[in-house]
Motif scaffolding. Structure first.
Motif, PDB file in Angstrom:
ATOM      1  N   TYR A 281       0.830  -1.209   0.000  1.00 59.16           N
ATOM      2  CA  TYR A 281       0.000   0.000   0.000  1.00 59.16           C
ATOM      3  C   TYR A 281       0.863   1.257   0.000  1.00 59.16           C
ATOM      4  CZ  TYR A 281      -2.712   3.834   2.000  1.00 59.16           C
ATOM      5  OH  TYR A 281      -3.275   5.062   2.238  1.00 59.16           O
ATOM      6  N   LEU A 282       1.901   1.264   0.824  1.00 58.97           N
ATOM      7  CA  LEU A 282       2.729   2.467   0.977  1.00 58.97           C
ATOM      8  C   LEU A 282       3.651   2.690  -0.218  1.00 58.97           C
ATOM      9  CD1 LEU A 282       3.643   2.082   4.755  1.00 58.97           C
ATOM     10  CD2 LEU A 282       2.221   3.874   3.755  1.00 58.97           C
ATOM     11  N   TYR A 283       4.291   1.626  -0.667  1.00 60.39           N
ATOM     12  CA  TYR A 283       5.291   1.781  -1.724  1.00 60.39           C
ATOM     13  C   TYR A 283       4.691   1.725  -3.132  1.00 60.39           C
ATOM     14  CZ  TYR A 283       9.321   1.236   1.453  1.00 60.39           C
ATOM     15  OH  TYR A 283      10.279   1.411   2.424  1.00 60.39           O
ATOM     16  N   GLY A 284       3.718   0.843  -3.321  1.00 61.35           N
ATOM     17  CA  GLY A 284       3.266   0.590  -4.685  1.00 61.35           C
ATOM     18  C   GLY A 284       4.261  -0.324  -5.379  1.00 61.35           C
ATOM     19  N   ASP A 285       5.376   0.224  -5.792  1.00 60.42           N
ATOM     20  CA  ASP A 285       6.467  -0.540  -6.397  1.00 60.42           C
ATOM     21  C   ASP A 285       7.520  -0.776  -5.315  1.00 60.42           C
ATOM     22  OD1 ASP A 285       8.225  -1.750  -8.140  1.00 60.42           O
ATOM     23  OD2 ASP A 285       9.043   0.143  -8.883  1.00 60.42           O
ATOM     24  N   LEU A 286       7.649  -2.014  -4.851  1.00 66.85           N
ATOM     25  CA  LEU A 286       8.528  -2.311  -3.720  1.00 66.85           C
ATOM     26  C   LEU A 286       9.992  -2.059  -4.066  1.00 66.85           C
ATOM     27  CD1 LEU A 286       6.965  -5.653  -2.384  1.00 66.85           C
ATOM     28  CD2 LEU A 286       6.717  -3.350  -1.429  1.00 66.85           C
ATOM     29  N   PRO A 287      10.762  -1.439  -3.166  1.00 64.12           N
ATOM     30  CA  PRO A 287      12.189  -1.197  -3.410  1.00 64.12           C
ATOM     31  C   PRO A 287      12.964  -2.513  -3.486  1.00 64.12           C
ATOM     32  CG  PRO A 287      11.382   0.098  -1.533  1.00 64.12           C
ATOM     33  CD  PRO A 287      10.309  -0.879  -1.875  1.00 64.12           C
ATOM     34  N   LYS A 288      13.981  -2.552  -4.311  1.00 66.19           N
ATOM     35  CA  LYS A 288      14.786  -3.761  -4.451  1.00 66.19           C
ATOM     36  C   LYS A 288      15.577  -4.075  -3.192  1.00 66.19           C
ATOM     37  CE  LYS A 288      15.305  -3.576  -9.493  1.00 66.19           C
ATOM     38  NZ  LYS A 288      16.251  -3.485 -10.630  1.00 66.19           N
ATOM     39  N   ASP A 289      15.909  -3.036  -2.391  1.00 61.41           N
ATOM     40  CA  ASP A 289      16.707  -3.267  -1.188  1.00 61.41           C
ATOM     41  C   ASP A 289      15.841  -3.575   0.034  1.00 61.41           C
ATOM     42  OD1 ASP A 289      15.722  -0.708  -1.347  1.00 61.41           O
ATOM     43  OD2 ASP A 289      17.482   0.268  -0.497  1.00 61.41           O
ATOM     44  N   LEU A 290      14.562  -3.837  -0.188  1.00 58.52           N
ATOM     45  CA  LEU A 290      13.686  -4.284   0.895  1.00 58.52           C
ATOM     46  C   LEU A 290      13.845  -5.796   1.018  1.00 58.52           C
ATOM     47  CD1 LEU A 290      11.488  -2.913   2.748  1.00 58.52           C
ATOM     48  CD2 LEU A 290       9.816  -3.816   1.139  1.00 58.52           C
ATOM     49  N   SER A 291      14.086  -6.307   2.236  1.00 56.53           N
ATOM     50  CA  SER A 291      14.369  -7.732   2.400  1.00 56.53           C
ATOM     51  C   SER A 291      13.751  -8.263   3.692  1.00 56.53           C
ATOM     52  CB  SER A 291      15.882  -7.972   2.421  1.00 56.53           C
ATOM     53  OG  SER A 291      16.446  -7.502   3.646  1.00 56.53           O
ATOM     54  N   TYR A 292      13.998  -9.554   3.953  1.00 53.07           N
ATOM     55  CA  TYR A 292      13.480 -10.171   5.176  1.00 53.07           C
ATOM     56  C   TYR A 292      14.082  -9.531   6.427  1.00 53.07           C
ATOM     57  CZ  TYR A 292      17.902 -12.717   5.583  1.00 53.07           C
ATOM     58  OH  TYR A 292      19.222 -13.038   5.724  1.00 53.07           O
ATOM     59  N   VAL A 293      15.219  -8.851   6.279  1.00 48.91           N
ATOM     60  CA  VAL A 293      15.830  -8.150   7.413  1.00 48.91           C
ATOM     61  C   VAL A 293      14.876  -7.089   7.944  1.00 48.91           C
ATOM     62  CG1 VAL A 293      17.728  -6.635   8.119  1.00 48.91           C
ATOM     63  CG2 VAL A 293      18.178  -8.579   6.600  1.00 48.91           C
ATOM     64  N   HIS A 294      14.197  -6.386   7.046  1.00 43.15           N
ATOM     65  CA  HIS A 294      13.244  -5.353   7.462  1.00 43.15           C
ATOM     66  C   HIS A 294      12.038  -5.979   8.160  1.00 43.15           C
ATOM     67  CE1 HIS A 294      15.545  -3.328   4.200  1.00 43.15           C
ATOM     68  NE2 HIS A 294      15.494  -2.328   5.070  1.00 43.15           N
ATOM     69  N   GLU A 295      11.643  -7.159   7.716  1.00 41.90           N
ATOM     70  CA  GLU A 295      10.550  -7.861   8.405  1.00 41.90           C
ATOM     71  C   GLU A 295      10.973  -8.205   9.831  1.00 41.90           C
ATOM     72  OE1 GLU A 295       8.694 -12.231   8.070  1.00 41.90           O
ATOM     73  OE2 GLU A 295       8.326 -11.003   6.276  1.00 41.90           O
ATOM     74  N   ASP A 296      12.201  -8.693   9.991  1.00 39.54           N
ATOM     75  CA  ASP A 296      12.711  -8.994  11.339  1.00 39.54           C
ATOM     76  C   ASP A 296      12.731  -7.740  12.214  1.00 39.54           C
ATOM     77  OD1 ASP A 296      13.050 -11.625  10.642  1.00 39.54           O
ATOM     78  OD2 ASP A 296      15.209 -11.467  10.278  1.00 39.54           O
ATOM     79  N   GLN A 297      13.165  -6.628  11.635  1.00 39.84           N
ATOM     80  CA  GLN A 297      13.211  -5.367  12.388  1.00 39.84           C
ATOM     81  C   GLN A 297      11.809  -4.928  12.806  1.00 39.84           C
ATOM     82  OE1 GLN A 297      15.205  -2.762   9.621  1.00 39.84           O
ATOM     83  NE2 GLN A 297      17.243  -3.306  10.347  1.00 39.84           N
ATOM     84  N   PHE A 298      10.854  -5.127  11.915  1.00 38.36           N
ATOM     85  CA  PHE A 298       9.463  -4.764  12.203  1.00 38.36           C
ATOM     86  C   PHE A 298       8.937  -5.532  13.417  1.00 38.36           C
ATOM     87  CE2 PHE A 298       5.103  -6.365  11.463  1.00 38.36           C
ATOM     88  CZ  PHE A 298       4.391  -5.198  11.662  1.00 38.36           C
ATOM     89  N   PHE A 299       9.143  -6.844  13.442  1.00 41.22           N
ATOM     90  CA  PHE A 299       8.642  -7.642  14.560  1.00 41.22           C
ATOM     91  C   PHE A 299       9.419  -7.357  15.842  1.00 41.22           C
ATOM     92  CE2 PHE A 299       6.708 -10.140  11.136  1.00 41.22           C
ATOM     93  CZ  PHE A 299       5.421 -10.282  11.638  1.00 41.22           C
TER      94      PHE A 299
END
Length: 464
Positions: A281-299
């Motif tokens: 919703y926020l990005y529309g087109d997801l950045p290439k440097d978005l990874s599972y690391v950001h998911e870990d940081q979120f939780f």
């Protein structure tokens, strides 16, 4: 082999009788075997079969000869043929793309044009079971997100019809054997032998080792892909329900908020799914440097015991934990707002830099009021009144409080997120004494005498 492919088509409902099928043909073993297969069933299924071939102009005369070879075979087999040449090198320089990506973009543009022009029902590709193995192994090495470890889809919507891949049930060897049995002498692309390309490395170095342990690995991978797709479809459907029920969205600028306890009360798989829906919703087109690391940081952020803390995501996206709220918002450089200061005209109104308004009027009686209304007697206050944003060291007092209290502590008690505090409106008298921290605290109780006019301030909230 023919029976195995037909069973696979029926299992996945890839084909219906009386339809138009475009077959993408490069001249290699896979696509030539696919074209021959459709030639062999076209009368039984009453199909219109048309071959599409593309010369990418990457191997000079050789790639042109591939196109001519396919055209010649189509003439021999009585199959309609449409070919084209595309300048991949020119396109990739102009668009600053890699060779493989540029070639795929142009190729699919051609396929889409022909699908729509011919009103075709299907576009068939010769991807096989070994391609499926390679694709999934490559994804295993790139991502830790279960949602992205899927393979090549058996079918998908495309240009008003469907892309289908009937050969995903076969091995590369089975296709080559089929070509030999049927006298097909395909063209060979020498670049397929180079391990400089990632896929070729897996094809030459990794897949043979695994197939030595499991000769039916292509079936195993296809089953895994189909299982993962079914699970993903269900989780995504339930995640969309959770997204609608739990997440609050704002536009202009885009912002997402939710209650952490409510979010965490749902199953962890749905939390992950909703997290990715938020990013979409926020990005529309997801950045290439978005990874599972950001998911870990979120939780980790949700589990943090800190009341106010945040993490940074790509493209200036901030994820803020404000007490029991989690807020996603984009940070944009803007003028410092803490210096905002204006005199309140009575009667009149002021537009604040945070998008809100303050409306001042004289009234002769005390109406009902709420947190967005402040009322005082004109002869009991030092005029003119002022409005500003908070400043370092601001303190406030009110009836019943022994001494004064820092605005910082009032914000903390009210659990106001850090990013909102510097844009919070403060009303003072002409002596600089804070009489109203809008929406939170009032210095004076409601006056109850009629010796002078009342002043009413009404705060019309915009975006804090």
């Amino acid at each position: 082999m023919k029976e195995e492919v037909t069973d696979f088509i029926q299992k996945h409902q890839l084909l219906a009788a009386g339809k138009t099928v475009l077959v993408a043909v490069s001249g290699g073993p896979d696509s030539m075997a696919l074209l021959h297969y459709f030639k062999s069933i076209r009368e039984q299924w009453q199909l219109r079969v048309i071959a599409l071939s593309v010369d990418h102009q990457l191997r000079g005369i050789e790639s042109k000869e591939d196109l001519l070879y396919v055209e010649g075979i189509c003439n021999e087999w009585g199959i309609e043929f449409i070919g084209t040449s595309i300048n991949v090198n020119e396109f990739k320089k102009r668009e600053q793309l890699g060779t493989q990506v540029a070639a795929r973009v142009l190729r699919y543009q051609f396929f889409e044009e022909q699908m729509r022009r011919l009103q075709a029902d299907y576009l068939a590709f010769g991807h096989h079971g070994d391609d499926q193995i390679e694709t999934m192994l490559m994804k295993f090495t790139r991502s830790g997100d279960p949602g992205s470890i899927t393979g090549i889809p058996v079918k998908r919507a495309f240009a008003g019809g469907q892309i289908i891949r009937p050969f995903l049930c076969l091995t590369k060897q089975a296709i080559e054997d089929y070509c030999k049995r049927n006298g097909i002498n395909p063209r060979l692309d020498p670049s397929n032998n180079s391990i400089d390309y990632t896929r070729n490395f897996f094809r030459k170095q990794i897949v043979p080792l695994l197939k030595a342990k499991n000769s039916s690995l292509h079936r195993t991978m296809q089953h895994l892909h189909e299982s993962l797709e079914a699970d993903k479809e269900f989780i995504q459907m339930e995640g969309e329900k959770m997204f609608q029920e739990v997440v609050h969205l704002e536009e202009n600028p885009k912002k997402v908020m939710f209650d952490i306890d409510v979010f965490k009360s749902r199953a962890s798989a749905l939390q992950r799914s909703t997290f990715h829906l938020i990013l979409n919703y926020l990005y529309g087109d997801l950045p290439k440097d978005l990874s599972y690391v950001h998911e870990d940081q979120f939780f980790s952020l949700m589990a943090s015991q800190k009341s106010n803390t945040q993490i940074d995501f790509p493209r200036h996206l901030k994820v803020l934990k404000a007490y029991n709220k989690l807020i996603f918002y984009f940070y944009h450089e803007e003028p410092v707002l803490s210096d905002f200061h204006d005199v309140i005209p009575i009667p009149g109104e002021i537009s604040l830099p945070n998008g809100s308004k303050l409306i001042a009027t004289y009234i002769d009686h005390v109406p009902g009021q709420n947190e967005n209304t402040y009322i005082c007697l004109e002869n009991n206050i030092t005029l003119p009144l002022h409005i500003r944003f908070r400043r370092e060291g601001d303190r406030m007092s009110w009836k019943g409080l022994n001494g004064s209290k820092k605005l910082k502590d009032i914000f903390m008690d009210a659990k106001i997120p850090l990013h909102e505090r510097n844009r919070w409106p403060v009303v003072t008298d002409n002596n600089g004494e804070i009489i109203w921290l809008v929406g939170l605290k009032k210095r004076d109780s409601i006056p109850r005498q009629d010796k002078s006019l009342y002043i009413q301030l009404y705060y019309e909230k915009g975006i804090l």
